[in-house]
Write an enzyme that holds these catalytic residues in place. Structure first.
Site, short mmCIF file in Angstrom:
data_model
loop_
_atom_site.label_atom_id
_atom_site.label_comp_id
_atom_site.label_asym_id
_atom_site.label_seq_id
_atom_site.Cartn_x
_atom_site.Cartn_y
_atom_site.Cartn_z
N ARG A 154 1.55 14.49 12.92
CA ARG A 154 1.75 14.27 11.48
C ARG A 154 1.73 15.55 10.64
O ARG A 154 0.93 15.68 9.70
CB ARG A 154 0.75 13.25 10.96
CG ARG A 154 0.75 11.99 11.83
CD ARG A 154 0.13 10.84 11.19
NE ARG A 154 0.88 10.35 10.05
CZ ARG A 154 0.45 9.39 9.26
NH1 ARG A 154 -0.72 8.85 9.47
NH2 ARG A 154 1.16 8.99 8.24
N ARG B 12 -8.44 -0.14 5.21
CA ARG B 12 -7.60 0.88 4.56
C ARG B 12 -6.32 0.28 4.01
O ARG B 12 -5.78 0.77 3.01
CB ARG B 12 -7.21 1.97 5.56
CG ARG B 12 -8.35 2.82 6.02
CD ARG B 12 -7.85 3.92 6.89
NE ARG B 12 -6.83 4.71 6.19
CZ ARG B 12 -6.27 5.79 6.69
NH1 ARG B 12 -6.58 6.21 7.89
NH2 ARG B 12 -5.37 6.46 5.99
N ASP C 84 5.07 0.64 12.01
CA ASP C 84 3.83 0.05 11.50
C ASP C 84 3.65 -1.41 11.94
O ASP C 84 2.61 -2.02 11.66
CB ASP C 84 3.78 0.12 9.97
CG ASP C 84 3.59 1.56 9.48
OD1 ASP C 84 3.28 2.43 10.30
OD2 ASP C 84 3.77 1.79 8.26
N ILE D 49 8.80 6.96 16.73
CA ILE D 49 8.43 7.68 15.50
C ILE D 49 7.20 8.56 15.71
O ILE D 49 7.18 9.73 15.33
CB ILE D 49 8.17 6.70 14.33
CG1 ILE D 49 9.36 5.72 14.16
CG2 ILE D 49 7.89 7.45 13.03
CD1 ILE D 49 10.66 6.32 13.70
N LYS E 230 0.84 -1.20 0.00
CA LYS E 230 0.00 0.00 0.00
C LYS E 230 0.88 1.25 0.00
O LYS E 230 0.66 2.18 -0.78
CB LYS E 230 -0.90 0.01 1.24
CG LYS E 230 -1.50 1.37 1.55
CD LYS E 230 -2.30 1.40 2.83
CE LYS E 230 -1.53 1.64 4.09
NZ LYS E 230 -1.23 3.01 4.48
N ARG F 91 -3.98 10.95 4.94
CA ARG F 91 -2.90 11.94 4.94
C ARG F 91 -1.99 11.84 3.71
O ARG F 91 -1.44 12.84 3.27
CB ARG F 91 -2.01 11.72 6.16
CG ARG F 91 -2.19 12.68 7.23
CD ARG F 91 -2.29 11.94 8.54
NE ARG F 91 -3.71 11.89 8.86
CZ ARG F 91 -4.34 12.91 9.39
NH1 ARG F 91 -3.70 13.99 9.72
NH2 ARG F 91 -5.63 12.85 9.60
N CYS G 284 -4.25 13.46 13.88
CA CYS G 284 -4.51 12.08 13.45
C CYS G 284 -4.39 11.19 14.67
O CYS G 284 -3.78 11.57 15.67
CB CYS G 284 -3.47 11.73 12.39
SG CYS G 284 -3.01 10.03 12.23
C1 EPZ Z 1 4.73 6.96 6.37
O1 EPZ Z 1 3.99 8.04 6.90
C2 EPZ Z 1 3.77 5.81 6.24
N1 EPZ Z 1 2.69 6.18 5.33
C3 EPZ Z 1 3.22 5.43 7.61
O2 EPZ Z 1 2.41 4.28 7.48
C4 EPZ Z 1 4.41 5.09 8.54
O3 EPZ Z 1 3.92 4.86 9.84
C5 EPZ Z 1 5.40 6.25 8.58
O4 EPZ Z 1 5.81 6.60 7.22
C6 EPZ Z 1 6.65 5.95 9.37
O5 EPZ Z 1 7.29 4.83 8.84
C7 EPZ Z 1 2.87 6.09 4.02
O6 EPZ Z 1 3.93 5.70 3.52
C8 EPZ Z 1 1.72 6.45 3.17
P1 EPZ Z 1 6.87 10.32 8.31
P2 EPZ Z 1 4.59 9.52 6.88
O7 EPZ Z 1 6.75 11.58 7.55
O8 EPZ Z 1 5.46 9.67 5.71
C9 EPZ Z 1 7.41 13.67 11.65
C10 EPZ Z 1 0.53 2.92 7.89
O9 EPZ Z 1 0.09 2.38 8.94
N2 EPZ Z 1 7.27 14.65 10.54
O10 EPZ Z 1 8.01 9.40 7.99
O11 EPZ Z 1 3.47 10.44 7.07
C11 EPZ Z 1 6.10 12.91 11.89
O12 EPZ Z 1 5.22 13.63 12.70
C12 EPZ Z 1 1.05 4.33 7.90
O13 EPZ Z 1 0.52 2.36 6.80
C13 EPZ Z 1 7.43 15.99 10.79
O14 EPZ Z 1 7.70 16.41 11.92
O15 EPZ Z 1 5.50 9.51 8.18
C14 EPZ Z 1 6.60 11.63 12.53
O16 EPZ Z 1 6.80 11.83 13.89
C15 EPZ Z 1 0.67 5.13 9.09
N3 EPZ Z 1 7.29 16.86 9.74
C16 EPZ Z 1 7.95 11.41 11.83
O17 EPZ Z 1 8.32 12.68 11.27
C17 EPZ Z 1 7.01 16.45 8.47
O18 EPZ Z 1 6.90 17.29 7.57
C18 EPZ Z 1 7.95 10.38 10.71
O19 EPZ Z 1 6.84 10.64 9.85
C19 EPZ Z 1 6.85 15.08 8.24
C20 EPZ Z 1 6.99 14.20 9.29
#
Ligand code: EPZ
Length: 422
Positions: free
Chosen positions: A121, A402, A310, A332, A22, A92, A116
């Site tokens: 996020r 989802r 995840d 994370i 996904k 998102r 969320c």
């Molecule tokens: C991706 O989300 C995945 N989603 C998530 O999978 C996964 O949990 C996550 O990466 C971490 O591995 C997709 O790939 C669609 P991040 P993403 O940006 O990219 C902070 C699932 O269950 N951050 O790597 O949104 C954030 O708050 C989902 O399938 C900022 O501060 O995650 C978090 O603490 C849920 N500013 C950390 O970084 C930003 O601009 C990592 O988030 C972006 C992120």
């Protein structure tokens, strides 16, 4: 609203096949916006988040042809470079269209995601990087508008923290920027590498995907990917990991096929330490045999190649069935322990202290009425229900839909007693 009714106690036996990822398909579909030629993908899972992304692409102006796991996206003209609140609030990852749209048409308008279930996020790092590439960013009425009428220009970008979709968003934008872009502290997740492979097939010039420094030489135009030689999405490592844990928690004997063992090695290392037998009969299969005796093993989530956040909820369910005390640390997301409250209702012994969960086992879980709060939390409840005494009713399984393709059918096939009811 659908529910799952699960009767615990069955040992799982047999073979389960892994679907396409996904979290790889979502950026891949967004990347198709970078060209006016048709782009064909295969092994796209039939899950709700993918349908949401497909709806978004249609709103933007794409024509879609979906046949089974094969999806062709053709966007001759971008009609509306916008991701509306109604879609972004349910998923998102809709913000993944920001980079491709601003790169292709010099303008994108994307609703800000907001809070969320698993944490704040924000997308500030996506925006910082696009600004570095020359986009002007404005926020108005809950929407982010990124404008670059003369196109984007390559730049050196440093991510303050590792972000998966942030890396993907900016990687896509950089493919059409003038000159070189360097992404420092980039995410190394397999989904990023898969996206880079797809973009390379479209004519992008990318080096270093899979490492923390990615270099992109911008090109003027990207081309399509033909129907007779489509880009195949990688296996879903989180779905595969969930099945590996399902086998272990029930003391079962299951072959999980069609996966990439390297992508789940952080999990299988922990499972082996916990006393589970994990063999690799061939390049894309793992054979799990549990003997009903698990020991507690501590775990801390990390970015890839560390243990995936995840899979944290599912691992917590496993640790409720292990002898001893396991310390689980979530680094994370700040609020990703919602499943713990529901596991407690089933009889687990878990104490939460900020970002740490202390799980004392082994608990005799009992079936109960529980609520799925997010995608992976729901998977954790399904796993717990497989070993709980009696019947568990999981409400709000739309969360699980989802990201898991036909999970009840796949689990029934290996002997689980699980039924979907309306
Ligand atoms: C991706 O989300 C995945 N989603 C998530 O999978 C996964 O949990 C996550 O990466 C971490 O591995 C997709 O790939 C669609 P991040 P993403 O940006 O990219 C902070 C699932 O269950 N951050 O790597 O949104 C954030 O708050 C989902 O399938 C900022 O501060 O995650 C978090 O603490 C849920 N500013 C950390 O970084 C930003 O601009 C990592 O988030 C972006 C992120």
């Amino acid at each position: 609203m659908d529910k799952f009714v699960i009767t615990g106690g069955n040992r799982l036996e047999g073979e389960i096949h892994t679907s396409g990822s996904k979290n790889s398909s979502l950026p891949a579909l967004a990347a198709a916006l970078l060209t006016d030629e048709p782009v064909t993908l295969t092994r796209v899972p039939k899950v709700r988040d993918i349908r949401t992304m497909e709806r978004l692409l249609v709103d933007i102006g794409s024509e879609l042809e979906v046949t089974g796991e094969r999806v062709t996206v053709h966007t001759p003209v971008v009609v509306s470079p916008e991701a509306p609140y109604e879609l972004v609030k349910t998923m998102r990852a809709s913000s993944l269209v920001l980079g491709p749209l601003v790169a292709r048409c010099g303008r994108a308008r994307v609703s800000l995601p907001g809070g969320c279930g698993i944490g704040a996020r924000p997308i500030n790092l996506h925006l910082m990087a696009l600004e570095n590439l020359g986009a002007k960013i404005n926020q108005e009425h809950g929407y982010i508008e990124a404008v670059a009428p003369d196109g984007l220009t390559g730049a050196e970008i440093h991510f303050d923290r590792i972000t998966v979709t942030g890396t993907e968003d900016v990687l896509m934008a950089a493919t059409l920027a003038r000159g070189e872009t360097v992404l420092n502290n980039a995410a190394r997740e397999p989904e990023v590498t898969d996206l880079a492979a797809m973009l390379t097939r479209m004519g992008a010039k990318i080096e270093g995907a899979g490492t923390s420094t990615i270099r992109v030489q911008g090109v003027k135009k990207l081309h399509g990917i033909p129907e007779d030689d489509p880009h195949e999405i990688i296996p879903d490592r989180i779905e595969a990991g969930t099945f590996l844990i399902a086998a272990a928690i029930t003391g079962g004997d299951v072959r999980v096929t069609g996966l990439n063992p390297e992508h789940v090695s952080a999990l299988t290392d922990k499972m082996k330490q916990a006393g589970v037998t994990v063999d690799q009969p061939d390049a894309t299969t793992l054979h799990v045999r549990g003997n009903g005796h698990l020991h507690a093993v501590d775990m801390t989530t990390e970015e890839y190649p560390g243990f995936a956040t995840d899979l944290q909820a599912q691992y917590m369910a496993l640790m409720t069935q292990a002898d001893g005390i396991a310390l689980i640390v979530e680094t994370i997301f700040e609020n990703r322990f919602m499943h713990a409250q529901e596991l407690l209702r089933m009889g687990a012994n878990i104490r939460l202290e900020g970002r740490q969960a202390i799980v004392a086992g082994r608990s005799r879980l009992q079936g109960a009425g529980v609520i799925a709060s997010d995608l992976r939390a729901s998977a954790s409840l399904v796993l717990a229900a497989l070993v709980a005494k009696g019947e568990t009713v999981i409400d709000r399984v739309y969360h699980i839909d989802r990201g898991y393709e036909k999970i009840e059918m796949k689990l029934s096939h290996v002997g689980a007693k699980i039924q979907r009811v309306e």
